[in-house]
Design a protein around this motif. Structure first.
Motif, mmCIF file in Angstrom:
data_model
loop_
_atom_site.group_PDB
_atom_site.id
_atom_site.type_symbol
_atom_site.label_atom_id
_atom_site.label_comp_id
_atom_site.label_asym_id
_atom_site.label_seq_id
_atom_site.Cartn_x
_atom_site.Cartn_y
_atom_site.Cartn_z
ATOM 1 N N ASP A 107 6.689 19.906 -25.832
ATOM 2 C CA ASP A 107 8.102 19.794 -25.433
ATOM 3 C C ASP A 107 8.532 20.866 -24.431
ATOM 4 O O ASP A 107 9.670 20.862 -23.983
ATOM 5 C CB ASP A 107 9.006 19.966 -26.675
ATOM 6 N N THR A 179 17.019 13.047 -26.622
ATOM 7 C CA THR A 179 17.327 14.475 -26.720
ATOM 8 C C THR A 179 16.345 15.328 -25.917
ATOM 9 O O THR A 179 16.759 16.173 -25.125
ATOM 10 C CB THR A 179 17.318 14.934 -28.192
ATOM 11 N N GLU A 180 15.039 15.097 -26.117
ATOM 12 C CA GLU A 180 14.057 15.932 -25.434
ATOM 13 C C GLU A 180 14.141 15.770 -23.924
ATOM 14 O O GLU A 180 14.046 16.745 -23.178
ATOM 15 C CB GLU A 180 12.647 15.578 -25.903
ATOM 16 N N ILE A 183 17.294 17.517 -22.658
ATOM 17 C CA ILE A 183 17.099 18.978 -22.691
ATOM 18 C C ILE A 183 16.223 19.385 -21.500
ATOM 19 O O ILE A 183 16.523 20.355 -20.794
ATOM 20 C CB ILE A 183 16.450 19.419 -24.030
ATOM 21 N N HIS A 218 23.409 12.219 -25.123
ATOM 22 C CA HIS A 218 22.876 13.219 -26.052
ATOM 23 C C HIS A 218 23.392 14.631 -25.764
ATOM 24 O O HIS A 218 23.974 15.261 -26.619
ATOM 25 C CB HIS A 218 21.347 13.199 -26.053
#
Lengths: 240, 111
Positions: A107, A179-180, A183, A218
């Motif tokens: 991630d 979300t990832e 981000i 998100h």
């Protein structure tokens, strides 16, 4: 009566002139060593009071000093003349930056080195960084963080160190969401800008000139983002 | 500094206040997230994708411990199939309920 008055006046003027000449001569070796013609100094003096005359001489000396300094500076800048023809793309006009993209494994964001033009304005360097992020990584182990269809519509800096990055609607339309992914998009922009340009303290992302509630449902976009290097894998050797 | 930040308006002030409220609950929020993560792994064997801290849009405005749970990806055909299964959803809901109860016992009652 009239004659006496005139002679007193003349005498006074002569005395003042003599005093001023003495002052002027005393000042000369220190203040004006460049040989001011004697007549010139003498002519200027009788109309002045001693204090003003002294100020005049001092001023002349100072003016000479400034002129000398300016000449010296002009020579200093002129001497290291460029050897070849000036080139906008030459190495001195470039700087290296670290861009943060998504790592293919995991991630984290991973750094990649890139050269940008060393433009004098921070906003212009910031624009180049964002455009390079949109262009995507060259390292095969890194993934893009912005859709390639995205266009940078504008980038502005305020006096408090906030960079407003205005991206076209494609950043939302072609974004996978999640979300990832969100981000990664946001912190790839925020970290790349703040890491390379210390003048930028915060980043606000705009879409098509507007503040949006979220990127793609998100992550919040109504806020300024600050640097977060905790999601960057800084141990990774940056690719070129 | 104060002026430039101040003139950005009321919206920004609200966000700053929410941020303050949320950072006060940060420790509890991540404790709750860990309990939920463990229970979901146990109940339905969801792969652990880790806990992340970020300003999630849906948690904005909450002045209490707040977490966002992602149980499955609807874009994944296998996970989409499981989401259509009532028994799977019951187990998910049960695991989340258990987590909230455990969190309450551990953190809320001891306050």
């Amino acid at each position: 009566m009239a004659i006496t008055k005139d002679s007193i006046l003349l005498g006074t003027v002569a005395a003042v002139c003599a005093a001023l000449l003495i002052v002027a001569l005393m000042m000369r070796p220190e203040r004006a060593p460049e040989a001011v013609p004697e007549g010139e100094a003498g002519e200027a003096l009788p109309s002045e009071t001693p204090d003003e005359a002294a100020a005049f001489v001092t001023g002349e000396g100072a003016a000479g000093g400034v002129a000398d300094g300016a000449e010296g500076a002009a020579e200093a800048t002129a001497s290291p003349a460029p050897t070849g023809p000036p080139s906008f793309t030459s190495e001195p006009n470039r700087r290296e930056v670290l861009l943060f993209f998504q790592e293919a494994e995991g991630d984290s964001l991973g750094p990649e080195r890139r050269k940008i033009f060393l433009t004098s304005s921070v906003a212009d360097q910031a624009k180049q960084i964002v455009v390079e992020l949109i262009n995507g990584p060259q390292d095969a182990d890194l993934l893009p963080t912005l859709p390639p269809e995205t266009r940078l519509l504008g980038l502005y800096l305020d006096r408090a160190g906030t960079a407003f990055v205005d991206l076209s609607q494609e950043v939302v339309d072609y974004h996978p969401g999640g979300t990832e992914e969100e981000i990664a998009t946001i912190f790839s922009l925020v970290d790349s800008l703040t890491y390379n340009l210390p003048e930028i303290q915060r980043v606000r992302i705009l879409v098509a000139g507007e503040e949006r509630d979220s990127l793609k449902d998100h992550l919040d976009l109504r806020r300024d983002y600050r640097q977060n290097l905790s999601i960057v894998d800084m141990d990774r050797r940056p690719g070129q | 500094v104060g002026l430039d930040e101040g003139v950005q308006g009321k919206g920004n002030l609200e966000i700053i206040l929410w941020d303050l409220a949320q950072s006060a609950f940060l420790k509890e929020s991540s404790a709750l997230a860990e309990i939920v993560q463990d229970n979901l792994n146990e109940a339905v064997g969801i792969g652990n994708r880790g806990i992340k801290q970020a300003p999630f849009r849906v948690l904005m405005g909450a002045t209490m411990p707040a977490i966002l749970i992602e149980v499955a990806f609807i874009s994944n055909p296998e996970e989409e199939r499981r989401l259509r299964d009532a028994a799977f959803k019951d187990r998910l809901a049960g695991a989340i309920l258990e987590s909230v109860k455990r969190f309450q016992d551990k953190y809320v009652r001891s306050r």
